[in-house]
Scaffold this active site. Structure first.
Site, PDB file in Angstrom:
ATOM      1  N   GLY A 236       0.826  -1.203   0.000  1.00 48.59           N
ATOM      2  CA  GLY A 236       0.000   0.000   0.000  1.00 48.59           C
ATOM      3  C   GLY A 236       0.860   1.251   0.000  1.00 48.59           C
ATOM      4  N   GLY A 238       1.925   5.409   1.064  1.00 45.43           N
ATOM      5  CA  GLY A 238       1.995   6.294   2.216  1.00 45.43           C
ATOM      6  C   GLY A 238       3.089   5.944   3.203  1.00 45.43           C
ATOM      7  N   CYS A 264       5.396  -5.824   1.579  1.00 46.07           N
ATOM      8  CA  CYS A 264       5.667  -4.406   1.325  1.00 46.07           C
ATOM      9  C   CYS A 264       5.196  -3.538   2.502  1.00 46.07           C
ATOM     10  CB  CYS A 264       5.037  -3.996   0.001  1.00 46.07           C
ATOM     11  SG  CYS A 264       5.842  -2.552  -0.744  1.00 46.07           S
ATOM     12  N   PHE A 265       4.083  -2.832   2.374  1.00 43.41           N
ATOM     13  CA  PHE A 265       3.563  -2.060   3.494  1.00 43.41           C
ATOM     14  C   PHE A 265       3.307  -2.982   4.680  1.00 43.41           C
ATOM     15  CE2 PHE A 265       0.468   1.010   5.442  1.00 43.41           C
ATOM     16  CZ  PHE A 265       1.254   2.157   5.358  1.00 43.41           C
ATOM     17  N   GLN A 268       6.372  -3.325   6.704  1.00 45.47           N
ATOM     18  CA  GLN A 268       6.599  -2.168   7.567  1.00 45.47           C
ATOM     19  C   GLN A 268       5.656  -2.191   8.771  1.00 45.47           C
ATOM     20  OE1 GLN A 268       6.001   0.883   4.623  1.00 45.47           O
ATOM     21  NE2 GLN A 268       7.728   0.167   3.404  1.00 45.47           N
ATOM     22  N   ASN A 306       8.540  -1.859  -4.929  1.00 47.80           N
ATOM     23  CA  ASN A 306       7.951  -0.523  -4.988  1.00 47.80           C
ATOM     24  C   ASN A 306       7.795  -0.028  -3.565  1.00 47.80           C
ATOM     25  OD1 ASN A 306       6.544   1.821  -5.308  1.00 47.80           O
ATOM     26  ND2 ASN A 306       4.611   0.853  -5.841  1.00 47.80           N
ATOM     27  N   GLY A 308       9.215   3.268  -0.740  1.00 48.10           N
ATOM     28  CA  GLY A 308      10.018   4.444  -0.428  1.00 48.10           C
ATOM     29  C   GLY A 308      10.346   4.549   1.044  1.00 48.10           C
ATOM     30  N   PHE A 309       9.811   3.610   1.848  1.00 43.56           N
ATOM     31  CA  PHE A 309      10.091   3.561   3.281  1.00 43.56           C
ATOM     32  C   PHE A 309      10.643   2.182   3.615  1.00 43.56           C
ATOM     33  CE2 PHE A 309       6.926   6.814   2.728  1.00 43.56           C
ATOM     34  CZ  PHE A 309       7.265   7.808   3.653  1.00 43.56           C
ATOM     35  N   HIS A 354       7.698  -7.708  -3.703  1.00 46.21           N
ATOM     36  CA  HIS A 354       6.441  -8.221  -4.252  1.00 46.21           C
ATOM     37  C   HIS A 354       6.619  -9.623  -4.848  1.00 46.21           C
ATOM     38  CE1 HIS A 354       3.878  -4.579  -4.027  1.00 46.21           C
ATOM     39  NE2 HIS A 354       5.046  -3.963  -4.025  1.00 46.21           N
ATOM     40  N   GLU A 356       4.354 -11.675  -5.633  1.00 45.75           N
ATOM     41  CA  GLU A 356       3.317 -11.998  -6.626  1.00 45.75           C
ATOM     42  C   GLU A 356       3.761 -11.608  -8.030  1.00 45.75           C
ATOM     43  OE1 GLU A 356       2.905  -7.791  -6.159  1.00 45.75           O
ATOM     44  OE2 GLU A 356       3.141  -9.377  -4.688  1.00 45.75           O
TER      45      GLU A 356
END
Length: 380
Positions: A236, A238, A264-265, A268, A306, A308-309, A354, A356
């Site tokens: 996701g 943000g 991914c998100f 985090q 993908n 950025g954090f 990712h 998938e």
């Protein structure tokens, strides 16, 4: 914000970075103006999957591959219901797509969905600038939106930053839905949608999993209402520092000891749930050619990214957390960024990339099998 113009290719366009760097080219897609965080993707293919990845919400994507649009747009490879990028930057767009699956050109699809883009600029120079200065706010202006450079720069500098942005609920489903198992059903998984890509529940369905996709606002009670064998937290957009609700839900799952997998998100979120911090990378990892080592096996995978954090967790030792011991399971070989976490005393793990990977590579597909193994072990 945008206007549809089929003569866009002949319309001048301007790209303005928040530090004052300016690139001039031609409109691509819709004509108008758009703002977002300037990031670059190193993938040479898979642009349709990139455009429709909800993790790119409020980002302007710069393609490092010079020639984009070769295979047009089809109706099968969408990762979600729409294009999520806020802007698109290419150097040399294909004039005529060449694929038997193509239904329309990339330019036409961008225009139809109101995505403002720019072509004909030196994307290599732009990428080098972002690598040196870091991801930053950007605006693309074309047609009547073009003004004096100073006025455009002021507009860009007024735009919101990605750090501190809480965006998951803006891209997630608002209603639960079910992706049925392919073949015989073996397990039920509750998937918390923070910006999930369509291929993710499909990869699970291929393994006999019935996936109940839940909104980002789902509670622990909502998760367990589907009687899950496992729980999944998706990718996701943000800043993960804003995701207090998903962190709280994940902690509830960890307390119950249900097998858990995050991407991914979701990685985090697991980091925060375990007590680790997160931080913003200078320019992030985006593309389908990132080398990651699985430290549990020593194997090196080429992976799709993908983000950025990243999670701030120690690489050199096992950490004590409120849910038992945890360790970094995967690491990026380019910069030693944490790319995966796993608990040693509970059935939970996550990766920052990712697996998938609809557009490839598929080196990391085994992680879905690892999730299945956790659920099998718990059932036994």
């Amino acid at each position: 914000m945008t206007t549809s113009t089929r003569g866009a290719a002949r319309t001048p366009a301007v790209l303005v970075l928040e530090d004052g760097r300016i690139f001039r080219g031609r409109a691509y897609g819709a004509v108008g103006e758009t703002f977002g965080e300037a990031v670059f993707s190193t993938g040479m293919t898979g642009y349709q999957e990139t455009l429709t990845d909800p993790s790119y919400h409020r980002q302007v994507v710069v393609m490092t591959a010079p020639h984009v649009g070769n295979t047009g747009i089809n109706d099968e490879d969408m990762e979600s219901r729409k294009i999520w990028v806020s802007g698109y930057v290419v150097r040399d767009p294909a004039r005529v797509p060449s694929s038997w699956r193509s239904r329309r050109t990339l330019d036409e699809e961008l225009d139809a969905q109101g995505v403002v883009g720019i072509s004909g600029i030196d994307t290599r120079a732009l990428t080098r600038h972002l690598r040196e200065r870091g991801a930053m706010r950007v605006g693309i202006f074309s047609g009547d939106a073009v003004r004096e450079d100073s006025a455009l720069l002021a507009r860009v500098q007024e735009a919101p930053q990605m750090k501190g942005a809480n965006l998951a609920a803006e891209v997630a489903t608002t209603e639960p839905y079910v992706v049925p198992a392919i073949g015989e059903k073996e397990f039920t998984v509750a998937a918390v949608d923070l910006g999930i890509k369509g291929m993710t529940p499909h990869r699970m369905a291929e393994r006999g999993i019935e996936v109940h996709v839940l909104p980002a606002t789902a509670t622990v009670e909502d998760v367990y209402a589907v009687d899950p064998d496992g729980v999944f937290f998706s990718n996701g957009p943000g800043d993960p520092a804003t995701a207090d609700h998903p962190v709280s839900v994940m902690q509830g799952v960890l307390e119950r000891g249900t097998p858990l997998f995050g991407i991914c998100f979701g990685n985090q979120i697991l980091g925060r749930a375990l007590g680790f911090g997160t931080f913003k990378l200078k320019y992030g990892h985006r593309g389908i050619n990132q080398p990651v080592q699985d430290r549990t096996t020593g194997k090196v995978e080429v992976t799709a990214h993908n983000h950025g954090f990243a999670v701030d967790a120690p690489l050199d030792r096992v950490s004590e957390t409120p849910f038992g011991r945890a360790e970094v399971s995967h690491v990026c070989l380019n910069d030693n960024v944490v790319e995966g976490l796993q608990l040693l005393d509970r059935p939970a793990f996550s990766v920052q990339y990712h697996p998938e990977a609809a557009a490839g590579p598929h080196d990391a597909a085994y992680l879905f099998d690892r999730f299945v193994s956790l659920m099998e072990g718990q059932r036994a």
